[in-house]
Design a protein around this motif. Structure first.
Motif, PDB file in Angstrom:
ATOM      1  N   VAL A  30     -24.695 -85.814  17.876  1.00  0.00           N
ATOM      2  CA  VAL A  30     -24.607 -87.186  17.388  1.00  0.00           C
ATOM      3  C   VAL A  30     -25.882 -87.880  17.844  1.00  0.00           C
ATOM      4  CG1 VAL A  30     -22.090 -87.294  17.328  1.00  0.00           C
ATOM      5  CG2 VAL A  30     -23.289 -87.868  19.428  1.00  0.00           C
ATOM      6  N   PRO A  31     -26.458 -88.749  17.004  1.00  0.00           N
ATOM      7  CA  PRO A  31     -27.761 -89.334  17.315  1.00  0.00           C
ATOM      8  C   PRO A  31     -27.835 -90.014  18.679  1.00  0.00           C
ATOM      9  CG  PRO A  31     -27.193 -89.767  15.036  1.00  0.00           C
ATOM     10  CD  PRO A  31     -25.980 -89.152  15.662  1.00  0.00           C
ATOM     11  N   ARG A  32     -26.783 -90.710  19.061  1.00  0.00           N
ATOM     12  CA  ARG A  32     -26.819 -91.485  20.298  1.00  0.00           C
ATOM     13  C   ARG A  32     -27.036 -90.608  21.526  1.00  0.00           C
ATOM     14  NH1 ARG A  32     -21.969 -95.541  22.346  1.00  0.00           N
ATOM     15  NH2 ARG A  32     -23.030 -96.309  24.232  1.00  0.00           N
ATOM     16  N   TYR A  33     -26.524 -89.384  21.485  1.00  0.00           N
ATOM     17  CA  TYR A  33     -26.610 -88.506  22.654  1.00  0.00           C
ATOM     18  C   TYR A  33     -27.406 -87.238  22.364  1.00  0.00           C
ATOM     19  CZ  TYR A  33     -22.825 -91.591  24.032  1.00  0.00           C
ATOM     20  OH  TYR A  33     -22.073 -92.699  24.331  1.00  0.00           O
ATOM     21  N   THR A  35     -30.276 -86.329  23.060  1.00  0.00           N
ATOM     22  CA  THR A  35     -31.092 -85.823  24.168  1.00  0.00           C
ATOM     23  C   THR A  35     -30.269 -85.556  25.431  1.00  0.00           C
ATOM     24  OG1 THR A  35     -31.643 -88.072  24.898  1.00  0.00           O
ATOM     25  CG2 THR A  35     -33.118 -87.039  23.290  1.00  0.00           C
ATOM     26  N   ARG A  91     -19.614 -81.774  16.443  1.00  0.00           N
ATOM     27  CA  ARG A  91     -20.154 -82.962  17.108  1.00  0.00           C
ATOM     28  C   ARG A  91     -20.641 -82.663  18.514  1.00  0.00           C
ATOM     29  NH1 ARG A  91     -20.263 -83.742  12.666  1.00  0.00           N
ATOM     30  NH2 ARG A  91     -19.142 -85.242  11.375  1.00  0.00           N
ATOM     31  N   GLU A 110     -18.290 -90.057  23.195  1.00  0.00           N
ATOM     32  CA  GLU A 110     -19.270 -90.767  24.001  1.00  0.00           C
ATOM     33  C   GLU A 110     -19.389 -90.127  25.372  1.00  0.00           C
ATOM     34  OE1 GLU A 110     -18.277 -94.813  24.859  1.00  0.00           O
ATOM     35  OE2 GLU A 110     -16.136 -94.406  25.067  1.00  0.00           O
TER      36      GLU A 110
END
Length: 279
Positions: A30-33, A35, A91, A110
């Motif tokens: 998912v883009p937010r995590y 890295t 995901r 998250e």
């Protein structure tokens, strides 16, 4: 949507596969995590909180997920072919030397500090399958809005955590009232049975591969998904209608003979009370 017993089973599978082991593979898709990397950290435990899953890892971090309607966690042995869906639906991947946990179609995912878990699950009421279970508080929560329909109050995870649409329907049948009955109209003696019976149902099913509420051979559920078949008690045709506020309505099953209280008329609608439902 998976219910409390199903999520509890998922937590147990993940805990048995990952807890106490070092992650050698960590991949958040998912883009937010994108890295984020948990490689080298030990998984401490995996626990269910209502319908939420909390995977705690070394260093004070928690992977918080919620399955909602379509999400799932699959556990695979080393070298085993993954079979939870196409790769683009993955995901997150958490892998140890001998097991890999793959999260498919997770609508909520998250990575947060373990100290901040309350931000994700602090709104939940007493957990029917958790160490914080408190039937008295659950009853107080349910009674806080007397005009609200019982079915909607049961689905509100802020009142008590773990009940989904199947248990809502089955619980109302066992109580002998319709899901549209206002909570305030429950006789006191019956009201106190609500959290007790809810816990009994989920505890009885948390170790079963197939959910059962009837105790009858060949018949797993009393009303859910049985319309228009005959009621197992009286023979009346089970009925089906949507219950909700229009934003999120759920198919609701009941027996018009065995269950007292308001209900939609054929082709009509019975008000379901105000909805505050947090998941």
């Amino acid at each position: 949507m998976p219910e409390g017993d199903t999520v509890w089973q998922a937590a147990r599978r993940l805990h048995e596969a990952l807890a106490g082991k070092v992650l050698i593979h960590s991949d958040f898709r998912v883009p937010r995590y994108a890295t984020a990397d948990l490689t080298g950290r030990t998984v401490l435990d995996v626990t269910a909180r209502g319908k939420h899953l909390l995977t705690r890892v070394e260093g004070g971090l928690t992977v918080h997920s919620h399955l909602r309607m379509d999400g799932s966690w699959k556990v695979f042995a080393a070298g085993q072919r993954w079979s939870g869906g196409p790769a683009h639906q993955i995901r997150v991947i958490l892998g140890t030397a001998d097991r890999t946990a793959v999260g498919y179609r997770l609508p909520v995912l998250e990575l947060l500090r373990t100290a901040d878990e309350e931000r994700a699950v602090g709104h939940l009421g007493p957990d029917l399958l958790g160490p914080d279970w408190d039937p008295e508080q659950a009853l107080v929560n349910l009674r806080a809005d007397p005009a609200r329909a019982l079915g909607e109050a049961l689905l509100d995870q802020r009142n008590l955590a773990g009940i989904g649409n199947v248990y809502k329907c089955e619980l109302c049948f066992l109580l002998g009232v319709t899901p549209w009955l206002p909570v305030g109209d429950l006789p006191p003696g019956l009201a106190v049975k609500v959290p007790v019976l809810a816990k009994k149902l989920l505890e009885a099913n948390r170790d079963r591969p197939v959910r059962r509420t009837t105790g009858l051979r060949g018949q797993d559920l009393f009303v859910y998904s049985r319309a228009p078949r005959p009621c197992l008690r009286c023979g009346t045709s089970i009925r089906l209608a949507d219950q909700g506020d229009g934003a999120r309505e759920r198919p609701t099953y009941w027996c018009p003979t065995c269950q007292a209280g308001p209900a939609p008329r054929p082709g009509g609608f019975a008000g379901s009370g105000r909805r505050r439902g947090a998941r």
